[in-house]
Structures are given as structure tokens and as C-alpha cells.
Design an enzyme around this catalytic site. Structure first.
Site, PDB file in Angstrom:
ATOM      1  N   ALA A   1       0.426  -1.231  -0.045  1.00 37.66           N
ATOM      2  CA  ALA A   1       0.173   0.138  -0.202  1.00 37.66           C
ATOM      3  C   ALA A   1       0.566   1.180  -0.185  1.00 37.66           C
ATOM      4  CB  ALA A   1      -1.119  -0.279   1.575  1.00 37.66           C
ATOM      5  N   SER A   2       1.988   1.053  -0.930  1.00 34.85           N
ATOM      6  CA  SER A   2       3.213   2.126  -0.781  1.00 34.85           C
ATOM      7  C   SER A   2       3.035   3.075   0.632  1.00 34.85           C
ATOM      8  CB  SER A   2       2.240   2.959  -2.100  1.00 34.85           C
ATOM      9  OG  SER A   2       2.745   2.292  -2.910  1.00 34.85           O
ATOM     10  N   HIS A   3       2.636   4.775   0.474  1.00 35.27           N
ATOM     11  CA  HIS A   3       3.006   5.279   1.688  1.00 35.27           C
ATOM     12  C   HIS A   3       1.924   5.237   2.539  1.00 35.27           C
ATOM     13  CE1 HIS A   3       6.081   7.681  -1.701  1.00 35.27           C
ATOM     14  NE2 HIS A   3       6.421   6.059  -1.229  1.00 35.27           N
TER      15      HIS A   3
END
Length: 358
Positions: free
Chosen positions: A216-218
């Protein structure tokens, strides 16, 4: 909910049963029903149908306020999978609500089930939890089965999978591998967490038709995602994503089971991505430098923010000739709870407070 997201189900269960007992003994029916509902969701999330049945037959289920949740559990246990069936139950309850507390509680629970989480251009992303609009193993299985059918219809046969350090990422990745394997798709998967570029490299090097990155990246710790890549190692195009979405929208939710993972390994339908491929990837990273001047005088502080770069990025820096590298000790190792910053987003200053101290 925090313990559930951390997959500490025994701890969550102990807390919830203690709270539910207190609420029952003190006639706090609304609170009792709320905890009852959370337990239902947890048992559904973990597929503990025996515990769900016991809870369904317990004294707590007899509290009048829990009748809505009993009906919800009935739907689950009878394997009725359409989102509108859930929505109808909540809509009837909404129409009969008599207080602000009733409507607030019902609205919150309806949000979990009023639709399926959207499959967008990059795939899926959302909060982890129980419900059709949250990230969980049921959603992973449903989406993976749809992609497998899409691949077979397109004459595709191989997929690569990677995952990051977030809670449940490895769990989701293994579930996806089992679904692909049972569908007849040869599946390559990393044994340990990897940054997204390692997935892109594996797709191209192994000549896979598609790739899946569980990340979910960042986003904050409660989020996870399921990103879909094409044979070029890039995220799928809008057209491909829309085509896949039509397959996803046709799928149900329950009754989807994959191949036993060990059987998949033994049969060759599931294959670990060898460490030699990681070494080849690091060699290619070294070859794409545009500045060939010496970097020995450069001093670098690197933090993976408890994420997936903890092994490969320091190697890449050293291969580039950077010798003076400082780490951030409490952010070095993978931790899906990201305890040292609100979210692992390099666009916000708070993310680098620990690094600045170093």
C-alpha cells in the site's frame, strides 16, 4: 481492531470477551452488540467457523440489540455472497432505527458491506478488516481468481508475486499464489519481502505475463493493497485494468479455495524466485548509473522506514561506491506497524525525524 489487523487474534478475542461479559452483566446492550459484531467479523476473517457457531449460539447473541448482527452472521454462514444481500439487511434496520446511536452504528457496519472494494487502474488499496469494502483474504482470493481467468482467456500462463513488510502482506501473497496455481497459472514468488522494483525485474527476467505486488506504498499501517503489473514490469494500462475489472465484478466472495501451497511447490506450479535473480537485479541496478564520478566522499543516511528496502538499498549504495552510510536503528528492520512515524510517506516531514537525529 488494531490487534486484529496485527493478526494477534488470541489477544483481540480475550479483550473482546472480557468487554462483552462486562457489557452483558451491566445491561449495556448496545456496547455488547458492538463487541459481539467485532468478534463475528474476526472469526469470519480467520475462517474460524466453529468459533463463529459457538458465538452465534451463546447468551450474548440473545441480547435484543444483536438481532441485526445475528442476521448478518446467518447470511455469512449460509454462504450468500452478494453485496446487495448485506445491504438489504442493513437497509431494513436503518428504516427501523429509532435513535442517533442506532443509525450511527448501522451506517458504520453497512459501509463494510454496501459494495465491493473498487478495482482501479493500479489494482486494489484499502483498509484491512472484515467486509466486502475492506482488504482481507476473501477479497484477495476473489480478485486473484478473476485475474487468473483473464490471463487464461488471453493465453497467458505465468505470474510473479512480491510483497512488502506490511501486516498481512505475505499472507495475502501466499493466498494469491495458491489461487493462481489451482487455476493453472505457473506462479513465481519471492521467499522474503522485496521492494516493488524487484517485482518488476522478476516479471521481465522470468518472462512472466503479469505480476502482483502486495503493498500500500506510503499509506498508514492499517492499509494494504494489491497492485497488478504487465509483462513489461509496469503497472497495467487503463484498458487492461478495465478489462480485468469486468472479470472481478463477475466473481462471488466465498467458496474460493486455492491449491495447497506445499503441493504447489512439489508440482512446480508454485516456484520460489531464486536468490540468484536478486543478485542479477542488483547488477542491473549498478549498470544504470549515469554519473560515473567517484562517490566515496558522499555521506548518506538511509532509512527503509521499517519497510522493504532494508537489504537491497544499502547494497545498491555500496555498489555505487558510497562507503559512508549511516542507518536509522529503530527503522532498520521490517515492521508493518510503522511505529516510528504516522505513515511511511517521504512527502511529510515527520517521516524523517528519526533520520534527522542520526
Amino acid at each position: 481492531n488494531t490487534y486484529i489487523c496485527m493478526r494477534k487474534y488470541d489477544v483481540a478475542s480475550a479483550y473482546m470477551f472480557e468487554a462483552m461479559e462486562w457489557a452483558f452483566d451491566n445491561s449495556q446492550h448496545k456496547f455488547c452488540s458492538s463487541v459481539f459484531n467485532s468478534l463475528c467479523f474476526m472469526y469470519l476473517l480467520t475462517e474460524d467457523h466453529d468459533a463463529l457457531t459457538d458465538l452465534h449460539n451463546s447468551k450474548y447473541a440473545k441480547v435484543k440489540s444483536t438481532s441485526l448482527y445475528q442476521e448478518l452472521t446467518d447470511i455469512y454462514m449460509n454462504m450468500r455472497t452478494e453485496a446487495n444481500a448485506f445491504s438489504e439487511v442493513f437497509r431494513n434496520a436503518w428504516d427501523n432505527a429509532v435513535s442517533i446511536e442506532d443509525t450511527t452504528s448501522i451506517l458504520h457496519q453497512e459501509y463494510r458491506f454496501y459494495k465491493f472494494i473498487d478495482f482501479g487502474t493500479a489494482g486494489l488499496r484499502g483498509k484491512m478488516g472484515a467486509g466486502t469494502s475492506y482488504m482481507n483474504i476473501y477479497i484477495i482470493r476473489r480478485t486473484t481468481l478473476a485475474i487468473a481467468k483473464y490471463m487464461l482467456d488471453q493465453g497467458m500462463s505465468k505470474v510473479a508475486i512480491a510483497y512488502d513488510s506490511r501486516n498481512n502482506s505475505r499472507h495475502f501473497a501466499l493466498e494469491a499464489a495458491k489461487i493462481f496455481a489451482k487455476s493453472g497459472i505457473t506462479t513465481y514468488i519471492y521467499k522474503e519481502i522485496m521492494p516493488t522494483p524487484a517485482l518488476s525485474y522478476a516479471v521481465r527476467h522470468l518472462r512472466c505475463d503479469m505480476g502482483i505486488m502486495v503493498t500500500a506504498s506510503h499509506n498508514p499501517a492499517i492499509y494494504n493493497g494489491y497492485k497488478v503489473y504487465g509483462s513489461d514490469g509496469c503497472q497495467v494500462t487503463s484498458k487492461a485494468a478495465n478489462d480485468i475489472k469486468t472479470y472481478v465484478d463477475k466473481e462471488g466472495l466465498f467458496g474460493i479455495r486455492g491449491m495447497n501451497f506445499e503441493d504447489g511447490i512439489e508440482s512446480g506450479m508454485i516456484r520460489w524466485i531464486r536468490h540468484e535473480i536478486v543478485d542479477l537485479f542488483m547488477e542491473h541496478v549498478s549498470h544504470v548509473r549515469t554519473n560515473r564520478r567517484s562517490l566515496k566522499r558522499l555521506t548518506v543516511v538511509y532509512t527503509p522506514l521499517n519497510g522493504a528496502g532494508w537489504k537491497l538499498v544499502p547494497r545498491a549504495l555500496e555498489n555505487a561506491g558510497i562507503c559512508d552510510i549511516y542507518s536509522v536503528p529503530n527503522q532498520d528492520y521490517p515492521d508493518g506497524n510503522f511505529p516510528t512515524c504516522p505513515k511511511p510517506n517521504p512527502e511529510i516531514k515527520e517521516t524523517f525525524l528519526e533520520g534527522i537525529k542520526v
